[in-house]
Structures are given as structure tokens and as C-alpha cells.
Design an enzyme around this catalytic site. Structure first.
Site, PDB file in Angstrom:
ATOM      1  N   LYS A  70       0.863  -1.180   0.000  1.00  0.00           N
ATOM      2  CA  LYS A  70       0.000   0.000   0.000  1.00  0.00           C
ATOM      3  C   LYS A  70       0.901   1.231   0.000  1.00  0.00           C
ATOM      4  O   LYS A  70       2.021   1.195   0.522  1.00  0.00           O
ATOM      5  CB  LYS A  70      -0.881  -0.048   1.261  1.00  0.00           C
ATOM      6  CG  LYS A  70      -1.769   1.164   1.452  1.00  0.00           C
ATOM      7  CD  LYS A  70      -2.835   1.274   0.379  1.00  0.00           C
ATOM      8  CE  LYS A  70      -3.567   2.614   0.444  1.00  0.00           C
ATOM      9  NZ  LYS A  70      -4.321   2.890  -0.785  1.00  0.00           N
ATOM     10  N   ALA A  95     -11.997   5.746  -3.458  1.00  0.00           N
ATOM     11  CA  ALA A  95     -11.348   6.995  -3.026  1.00  0.00           C
ATOM     12  C   ALA A  95     -10.887   6.768  -1.593  1.00  0.00           C
ATOM     13  O   ALA A  95     -11.363   7.395  -0.648  1.00  0.00           O
ATOM     14  CB  ALA A  95     -12.306   8.167  -3.127  1.00  0.00           C
ATOM     15  N   LEU A  98      -5.321   7.101   0.300  1.00  0.00           N
ATOM     16  CA  LEU A  98      -3.977   6.742   0.780  1.00  0.00           C
ATOM     17  C   LEU A  98      -3.903   6.453   2.271  1.00  0.00           C
ATOM     18  O   LEU A  98      -2.938   6.815   2.942  1.00  0.00           O
ATOM     19  CB  LEU A  98      -2.953   7.831   0.406  1.00  0.00           C
ATOM     20  CG  LEU A  98      -2.299   7.752  -0.978  1.00  0.00           C
ATOM     21  CD1 LEU A  98      -1.726   6.364  -1.248  1.00  0.00           C
ATOM     22  CD2 LEU A  98      -3.187   8.134  -2.102  1.00  0.00           C
ATOM     23  N   CYS A 156      -1.885   9.248  -7.824  1.00  0.00           N
ATOM     24  CA  CYS A 156      -3.122   8.963  -7.095  1.00  0.00           C
ATOM     25  C   CYS A 156      -4.166  10.038  -7.378  1.00  0.00           C
ATOM     26  O   CYS A 156      -3.905  11.224  -7.175  1.00  0.00           O
ATOM     27  CB  CYS A 156      -2.878   8.889  -5.588  1.00  0.00           C
ATOM     28  SG  CYS A 156      -4.419   8.567  -4.702  1.00  0.00           S
ATOM     29  N   GLY A 243     -10.293  -2.013 -12.683  1.00  0.00           N
ATOM     30  CA  GLY A 243     -10.959  -3.254 -13.066  1.00  0.00           C
ATOM     31  C   GLY A 243     -11.095  -3.404 -14.572  1.00  0.00           C
ATOM     32  O   GLY A 243     -10.601  -2.575 -15.344  1.00  0.00           O
ATOM     33  N   GLY A 270      -7.074  -3.789 -14.964  1.00  0.00           N
ATOM     34  CA  GLY A 270      -8.155  -4.700 -15.332  1.00  0.00           C
ATOM     35  C   GLY A 270      -7.738  -6.111 -15.665  1.00  0.00           C
ATOM     36  O   GLY A 270      -8.520  -6.856 -16.270  1.00  0.00           O
ATOM     37  N   GLY A 291      -4.503  -5.900  -9.746  1.00  0.00           N
ATOM     38  CA  GLY A 291      -5.042  -5.135  -8.631  1.00  0.00           C
ATOM     39  C   GLY A 291      -6.435  -5.579  -8.230  1.00  0.00           C
ATOM     40  O   GLY A 291      -6.610  -6.501  -7.416  1.00  0.00           O
TER      41      GLY A 291
HETATM   42  C1  LIG Z   1      -8.733   0.084  -3.327  1.00  0.00           C
HETATM   43  C2  LIG Z   1      -7.549   0.502  -4.144  1.00  0.00           C
HETATM   44  C3  LIG Z   1      -6.467   1.127  -3.528  1.00  0.00           C
HETATM   45  C4  LIG Z   1      -5.361   1.535  -4.280  1.00  0.00           C
HETATM   46  N1  LIG Z   1      -4.289   2.114  -3.641  1.00  0.00           N
HETATM   47  C5  LIG Z   1      -3.176   2.441  -4.360  1.00  0.00           C
HETATM   48  C6  LIG Z   1      -2.021   2.993  -3.724  1.00  0.00           C
HETATM   49  O1  LIG Z   1      -1.960   3.140  -2.489  1.00  0.00           O
HETATM   50  N2  LIG Z   1      -0.951   3.322  -4.497  1.00  0.00           N
HETATM   51  C7  LIG Z   1      -0.953   3.142  -5.856  1.00  0.00           C
HETATM   52  O2  LIG Z   1       0.047   3.451  -6.506  1.00  0.00           O
HETATM   53  N3  LIG Z   1      -2.025   2.595  -6.489  1.00  0.00           N
HETATM   54  C8  LIG Z   1      -3.129   2.254  -5.779  1.00  0.00           C
HETATM   55  N4  LIG Z   1      -4.219   1.710  -6.414  1.00  0.00           N
HETATM   56  C9  LIG Z   1      -4.200   1.526  -7.890  1.00  0.00           C
HETATM   57  C10 LIG Z   1      -3.872   0.094  -8.285  1.00  0.00           C
HETATM   58  O3  LIG Z   1      -2.589  -0.295  -7.833  1.00  0.00           O
HETATM   59  C11 LIG Z   1      -3.925  -0.058  -9.833  1.00  0.00           C
HETATM   60  O4  LIG Z   1      -3.023   0.852 -10.411  1.00  0.00           O
HETATM   61  C12 LIG Z   1      -5.312   0.212 -10.420  1.00  0.00           C
HETATM   62  O5  LIG Z   1      -6.331  -0.263  -9.566  1.00  0.00           O
HETATM   63  C13 LIG Z   1      -5.480  -0.421 -11.812  1.00  0.00           C
HETATM   64  O6  LIG Z   1      -5.269  -1.809 -11.798  1.00  0.00           O
HETATM   65  P1  LIG Z   1      -6.488  -2.879 -11.619  1.00  0.00           P
HETATM   66  O7  LIG Z   1      -7.539  -2.521 -12.631  1.00  0.00           O
HETATM   67  O8  LIG Z   1      -5.864  -4.226 -11.835  1.00  0.00           O
HETATM   68  O9  LIG Z   1      -6.994  -2.692 -10.227  1.00  0.00           O
HETATM   69  C14 LIG Z   1      -5.342   1.301  -5.685  1.00  0.00           C
HETATM   70  C15 LIG Z   1      -6.436   0.660  -6.298  1.00  0.00           C
HETATM   71  C16 LIG Z   1      -7.525   0.250  -5.554  1.00  0.00           C
HETATM   72  C17 LIG Z   1      -8.667  -0.450  -6.259  1.00  0.00           C
END
Ligand SMILES: Cc1cc2nc3c(=O)[nH]c(=O)nc-3n(C[C@H](O)[C@H](O)[C@H](O)COP(=O)(O)O)c2cc1C
Length: 329
Positions: A70, A95, A98, A156, A243, A270, A291
Site C-alpha cells: 500500500k 477513493a 492513501l 493517485c 478493473g 483490469g 489489482g
Molecule cells: C482500493 C484501491 C487502492 C489503491 N491504492 C493504491 C495505492 O496506495 N498506491 C498506488 O500506486 N495505487 C493504488 N491503487 C491503484 C492500483 O494499484 C492499480 O493501479 C489500479 O487499480 C489499476 O489496476 P487494476 O484494474 O488491476 O486494479 C489502488 C487501487 C484500488 C482499487
């Protein structure tokens, strides 16, 4: 790693072709990410894998490439008020803002336990409201043994300052990357925002400033309204969309970024299945991150890593690195 002090290129790397022997048990899934050898190109993404410790009993760290923590800030952060996560048609909006324990608690409480997990490759995700904040986090992490790589979150969308502000202005991004790279004692991967007009410009700016790798994409700025109450469905009003809904846009952005730079690109957005990972690799990614899929299935990262291995075997791909940039036009 300041100018002239980089040791990244000199590190012995078993994933380099010269040291690599064909594996009679199946395809060679090893990749090298900015000099860091990984057993698999499939990595757990930041914010969806806690601090890694939460997954110790759930999956085998040996079967995945690495995981990203995280986002860590200089001070602990409580994050945004609820509601801060909702499901959407083909993904989710968040949202979180962080929320994290702060770098000090991570180094003192989480890292010693993480170092007890055999095979866990730790990538520390760094966040700051200012460049000075980011430098403070890196200083604190530099002294902690057991971290393979840093991922600098310049993207972010869920905080008023820092985060995406850095990732949408090429000059600010350059300044952030240059200053953080100078003090970083580990390879620095910069996580780019997709909320820009030209991802190639941002990728090049990060590379020119000294980034050793790039990861993209972070979430897309989005919004949802409850039509009965006429109020935002997320307390922060706007949120980050992730996603399967974002995958085709993410693949396009990885393709454009990978063509613009020479440093390795890590693709995400995604990924649910091994074939999704293959798409990102063909678009030019060296590795991928998973993710949102971990929310539906906590073993998703391992399943996708294993699925990718089977896919390579079925398609006579001896080394997964052969897929990178393999798109036929
Ligand atoms: C609940 C949640 C918390 C996230 N927290 C962070 C974070 O702390 N730092 C970061 O660089 N990306 C964060 N992300 C972004 C993910 O690492 C990723 O870049 C994004 O969700 C796209 O990938 P995905 O579609 O596989 O989830 C977060 C995503 C989600 C869904």
C-alpha cells in the site's frame, strides 16, 4: 542513486539471457525488472494487497513475481471518509485517500515480519503531498533491509495535493523523479497517471529524469451519482476507476509508453486472466500487475501467474520475455 553512483546495471542477474538455461520442466517465466530478478512477471498491485502479510496464508509468494505495498507516506494517514468504495458495471471505484500506517511503522513493524516470509519480493510504494515528503519516505526506506525496488506513485487521483498533480505536469514529474532518484538506494519505478492527454510525453519525462522503470496505469478519475438522493455515491465526490472496464485503455497506454522509452514498462489495469496479462506483454510490458482482481479472488495473482505459465507452455513460448513487444501490426 545519484548520478554516477548507480550499481543497478552491475548487479548479477540470473534472468539475463547469458545466465539462463532452458528449464526442462516448462517455460522460463523469469524476468528482470530494472536489474531485479523476478520468478514471474506477475506482480500484486499497490492498494489491493495490503502490506503483503495479509496474504501469507492465502497464496504462495514463490509463484508470483513480487508484490507492491500500500502507498506509504511520511506520516500515518486515515484516508477519506466513507463511502469510499463502490462496485461498477465492470470494475470498482475507490477513493481510499492513501490510508496507511506511515513509513516508520512499516519499517519497524511490517518489514521485520515480511522478511520472515521466504520468497516474498517486496516493492515499496511511495506517496507524498510534496517532493520533500517523498524524499522523507525514501530516506526512511533506504535504511530498511529487504526491499527490492521502489514504486513512486505520481498518480493517485484521490488526494487534493501531490499524487496526480505530479503525474499530470511533465515539468513537475521530472523534478520529482530527478530528486527522488538522486537519494534512492534502490531501483526506482515511477507509476504514471492515465489522466493525461499524452502518456508518451509523461513516460519520456520520467525516463529523462532518471526513472529505472515505469508502471502504468493507476486509476481513472471518475464519478457516480445516486439518482434517488442526488448525492455522490462516493463521499470524496470523485474516485478512481479500476478493473476490467479500464483494460483496453490501459493496454493502449502501455503500448504508447513502451514505444516512447527504453526502460522497462510494467502494465496494469483490469487484468483478470492470464490472457489479459499476455495482452499487456505483447503491447510492450516487461511485467504486469494485478489489482482489483484480488478483491474478487484473493488468490488471483497466483492463479494468473500459473495461468500465464500454462499459456506459454501451450503456445510454445520457451521464455516469457519473448512476448514483450510481440504485437504484430
Ligand atoms: C482500493 C484501491 C487502492 C489503491 N491504492 C493504491 C495505492 O496506495 N498506491 C498506488 O500506486 N495505487 C493504488 N491503487 C491503484 C492500483 O494499484 C492499480 O493501479 C489500479 O487499480 C489499476 O489496476 P487494476 O484494474 O488491476 O486494479 C489502488 C487501487 C484500488 C482499487
Amino acid at each position: 542513486m545519484g548520478p554516477g553512483t548507480s550499481t543497478i546495471q552491475k548487479m548479477p542477474n540470473p534472468a539475463e539471457p547469458a545466465a539462463r538455461k532452458p528449464d526442462p520442466r516448462g517455460p522460463d517465466m523469469r524476468v528482470s525488472l530494472a536489474g531485479v530478478p523476478l520468478r514471474s512477471p506477475v506482480i500484486a498491485a499497490s492498494g489491493t494487497f495490503g502490506y503483503g502479510l495479509e496474504f501469507e496464508e492465502i497464496l504462495s509468494f514463490r509463484r508470483i513475481g513480487a508484490f507492491v505495498t500500500k502507498g506509504l507516506s511520511a506520516q500515518p494517514m486515515a484516508g477519506n471518509p466513507a463511502p469510499r468504495i463502490i462496485e461498477t458495471a465492470a470494475g470498482m471505484m475507490n477513493a481510499i485517500g492513501l490510508q496507511n500506517v506511515g513509513v516508520k511503522a512499516f519499517v519497524e513493524q511490517k518489514m521485520p515480519r515480511l522478511r520472515q516470509i521466504p520468497d516474498a519480493v517486496v516493492i515499496a510504494n511511495i506517496f507524498g503531498f510534496t517532493i520533500a515528503d517523498c524524499l522523507e519516505v525514501i530516506q526512511a526506506l533506504n535504511d530498511a533491509p529487504g526491499i527490492a525496488l521502489y514504486e513512486l506513485n505520481a498518480s493517485c487521483p484521490n488526494t487534493a495535493h501531490g499524487g496526480m498533480v505530479f503525474g499530470t505536469d511533465p515539468r513537475l514529474l521530472e523534478e520529482l523523479v530527478r530528486k527522488t532518484e538522486q537519494i534512492s538506494q534502490r531501483p526506482l519505478m515511477v507509476k504514471l497517471s492515465p489522466n493525461v492527454t499524452s502518456i508518451a510525453t509523461m513516460a519520456k519525462a520520467a525516463e529523462d529524469a532518471g526513472a529505472h522503470a515505469l508502471s502504468l496505469v493507476n486509476t481513472f478519475l471518475s464519478m457516480a451519482i445516486d439518482v434517488e438522493t442526488r448525492r455522490p455515491r462516493i463521499a470524496n465526490v470523485t474516485a478512481g476507476l479500476s478493473g476490467p472496464a479500464i483494460k483496453p485503455i490501459a493496454v493502449r497506454m502501455v503500448y504508447e509508453a513502451a514505444r516512447a522509452v527504453k526502460i522497462p514498462v510494467v502494465g496494469l489495469g483490469g487484468i483478470l486472466r492470464a490472457e489479459d496479462a499476455v495482452e499487456f506483454l505483447l503491447a510492450g510490458a516487461t511485467a504486469v500487475q494485478v489489482g482489483t482482481a484480488s478483491y474478487a479472488d484473493p488468490r488471483a495473482v497466483e492463479n494468473i501467474a500459473e495461468g500465464l505459465k500454462r499459456w506459454c507452455a501451450a503456445h510454445h513460448v520457451a521464455h516469457v520475455t519473448e512476448l514483450t513487444g510481440g504485437l504484430q501490426l
